[in-house]
Scaffold this motif. Structure first.
Motif, mmCIF file in Angstrom:
data_model
loop_
_atom_site.group_PDB
_atom_site.id
_atom_site.type_symbol
_atom_site.label_atom_id
_atom_site.label_comp_id
_atom_site.label_asym_id
_atom_site.label_seq_id
_atom_site.Cartn_x
_atom_site.Cartn_y
_atom_site.Cartn_z
ATOM 1 N N LEU A 1 0.820 -1.204 0.000
ATOM 2 C CA LEU A 1 0.000 0.000 0.000
ATOM 3 C C LEU A 1 0.859 1.262 0.000
ATOM 4 C CD1 LEU A 1 -2.723 -1.100 2.577
ATOM 5 C CD2 LEU A 1 -2.918 -1.068 0.079
ATOM 6 N N ALA A 2 1.911 1.263 0.786
ATOM 7 C CA ALA A 2 2.788 2.433 0.839
ATOM 8 C C ALA A 2 3.427 2.704 -0.527
ATOM 9 C CB ALA A 2 3.863 2.235 1.906
ATOM 10 N N LYS A 3 3.818 1.653 -1.221
ATOM 11 C CA LYS A 3 4.417 1.814 -2.548
ATOM 12 C C LYS A 3 3.448 2.422 -3.551
ATOM 13 C CE LYS A 3 7.905 -1.879 -2.272
ATOM 14 N NZ LYS A 3 8.326 -3.206 -2.794
ATOM 15 N N ALA A 4 2.156 2.203 -3.327
ATOM 16 C CA ALA A 4 1.137 2.739 -4.234
ATOM 17 C C ALA A 4 0.930 4.238 -4.067
ATOM 18 C CB ALA A 4 -0.184 2.001 -4.024
ATOM 19 N N GLY A 5 1.523 4.815 -3.023
ATOM 20 C CA GLY A 5 1.461 6.258 -2.852
ATOM 21 C C GLY A 5 0.397 6.757 -1.902
ATOM 22 N N VAL A 6 -0.129 5.880 -1.050
ATOM 23 C CA VAL A 6 -1.132 6.352 -0.087
ATOM 24 C C VAL A 6 -0.468 7.235 0.962
ATOM 25 C CG1 VAL A 6 -2.530 4.301 -0.498
ATOM 26 C CG2 VAL A 6 -0.951 4.338 1.448
ATOM 27 N N VAL B 1 -7.570 -2.736 -1.965
ATOM 28 C CA VAL B 1 -7.522 -3.436 -3.248
ATOM 29 C C VAL B 1 -7.131 -2.489 -4.383
ATOM 30 C CG1 VAL B 1 -8.861 -4.847 -4.873
ATOM 31 C CG2 VAL B 1 -9.318 -5.007 -2.421
ATOM 32 N N LEU B 2 -7.606 -1.250 -4.328
ATOM 33 C CA LEU B 2 -7.436 -0.301 -5.430
ATOM 34 C C LEU B 2 -6.708 0.970 -4.973
ATOM 35 C CD1 LEU B 2 -11.095 -0.640 -6.778
ATOM 36 C CD2 LEU B 2 -9.055 -1.716 -7.769
ATOM 37 N N PRO B 3 -5.545 0.846 -4.350
ATOM 38 C CA PRO B 3 -4.890 2.052 -3.826
ATOM 39 C C PRO B 3 -4.440 3.015 -4.920
ATOM 40 C CG PRO B 3 -3.403 0.163 -3.710
ATOM 41 C CD PRO B 3 -4.760 -0.372 -4.072
ATOM 42 N N ARG B 4 -3.921 2.506 -6.024
ATOM 43 C CA ARG B 4 -3.451 3.404 -7.090
ATOM 44 C C ARG B 4 -4.603 4.169 -7.724
ATOM 45 N NH1 ARG B 4 -0.327 -1.392 -10.143
ATOM 46 N NH2 ARG B 4 1.546 -1.612 -8.853
ATOM 47 N N ASP C 1 3.186 2.367 -9.352
ATOM 48 C CA ASP C 1 3.496 2.705 -7.962
ATOM 49 C C ASP C 1 4.203 4.046 -7.914
ATOM 50 O OD1 ASP C 1 2.378 0.503 -6.750
ATOM 51 O OD2 ASP C 1 4.235 -0.635 -6.649
ATOM 52 N N VAL C 2 3.966 4.777 -6.844
ATOM 53 C CA VAL C 2 4.644 6.067 -6.652
ATOM 54 C C VAL C 2 6.061 5.849 -6.159
ATOM 55 C CG1 VAL C 2 4.612 8.189 -5.283
ATOM 56 C CG2 VAL C 2 2.499 7.297 -6.278
ATOM 57 N N ALA C 3 6.261 4.820 -5.303
ATOM 58 C CA ALA C 3 7.586 4.589 -4.710
ATOM 59 C C ALA C 3 8.084 3.201 -5.099
ATOM 60 C CB ALA C 3 7.489 4.689 -3.197
#
Length: 341
Positions: free
Chosen positions: A44-49, A252-255, A339-341
């Motif tokens: 989840l963190a990698k997705a940019g939340v 499920v849909l963080p991005r 992913d953001v990160a």
């Protein structure tokens, strides 16, 4: 009021998407599945939340012991730190029916690495809680004793219908240790009124006028946060002057959730509206089947997820197939985003 150690510098909450994380269990024993809890947090963190919430209603806190609750928070925090996300804040739910027990849970959450508390109404003695003065006293006493700032959690569906109105929330929010509200009641009108009265922080966007994103200057006086409580009104939250969303569907849909915010911040309203339609369609099947549905969607899309702890029911095979089929259109977009990160 209890205060954190002087050496502690609390991570500021930024506008954006916050995920109330699921708690994962071994399917056979129902013991905590710590490796999956850690892996999920990092994904989840990698997705940019903007941050994670442990021990919310999606985290099945009511089915965990206090020791297990603290352990989940501790492992979520350490997994983020080890993966390079030390500045991703962790918020923890504090579910208890009494003032004293709730303050103890707040302290245990702080010891486990949480920096903020998400606090829902007590509801076991529903008739007594119908008196607003009683409810006001509960929140005020917890805020006085908590070492962590409090975000109010208005979710009538899980507290016997207790629904805090905007006047009550604004009155409560004058307390210096109450810094925001999560509106899982679904009322964007209520969110709008509270956000306006409390001058809530908002994402930077050419489409909106309001306080800019958190900066060192704005942190000199604590900002207020107004969070929508579902992914299916992420854009509506922003239009209403909200700060972000705390959404189970973001497991499920963080991005896709983050993309709605990015498009809003870039002034691309038409594109944000189209993304919101896709997000709302995908979020509905998870909302329809609640925690079992969200875990089933995670299982279908990512290969892990499992089941809730008893007595929460498991989906039938037909329901699992329905979830897998109906989440696919949103997942097509989710997998195209990066992913953001």
């Amino acid at each position: 009021m209890a205060q954190p150690p002087a050496s502690h510098v609390r991570t500021p909450l930024l506008p954006g998407v916050y995920v109330p994380t699921m708690t994962f269990f071994d399917p056979a024993t129902e013991d905590l599945d710590i490796p999956t809890i850690r892996t999920h947090a990092v994904r989840l963190a990698k997705a940019g939340v903007a941050g994670l919430i442990t021990m919310g209603s999606n985290g099945e806190a009511v089915h965990l012991s206090r020791a297990e609750r603290a352990l989940v928070t501790q492992h979520t925090r350490s997994a983020l730190d080890e993966a390079g996300f030390k500045h991703t804040p962790v918020i923890s739910g504090a579910t208890d029916q009494g003032v004293r027990g709730t303050i103890e849970i707040c302290r245990e959450a702080a010891d486990a690495g949480a920096e903020y508390i998400l606090l829902i109404s007590p509801s076991y003695y529903r008739a007594a809680m119908g008196d607003q003065n009683t409810l006001f006293e509960y929140f005020t006493k917890v805020a006085d004793g908590s070492p962590l700032p409090i975000i109010l959690y208005n979710f009538p569906g899980v507290v016997s219908g207790i629904d805090m109105d905007s006047d009550f929330i604004i009155r409560l929010s004058q307390h210096p240790n109450i810094i925001g509200t999560k509106f899982t009641c679904g009322s964007t009108g209520k969110l709008c009124r509270v956000a306006s009265a409390m001058n809530a922080i908002t994402p930077v966007s050419p489409l909106a006028k309001g306080p800019a994103e958190t900066t060192a200057t704005s942190l000199m006086s604590p900002p207020y946060y107004a969070f929508g409580g579902y992914a299916d009104f992420a854009l509506q939250t922003l239009v209403s002057g909200g700060s972000g969303i705390v959404a189970g569907g973001a497991n499920v849909l963080p991005r896709l959730c983050v993309e709605v915010f990015n498009l809003w911040s870039q002034g691309q309203l038409a594109e944000a509206m189209e993304m919101q339609k896709i997000l709302s369609d995908g979020d509905w099947i998870m909302s329809k089947y609640t925690i079992p549905g969200t875990k089933s969607a995670i299982q279908a899309c990512y290969g892990y997820g499992g089941y809730p702890r008893a007595p929460m029911p498991r989906l039938t095979e037909a329901q699992e197939k329905e979830v897998a089929d109906k989440i696919k259109p949103a997942m097509v977009i989710e997998t195209k985003l990066k992913d953001v990160a």
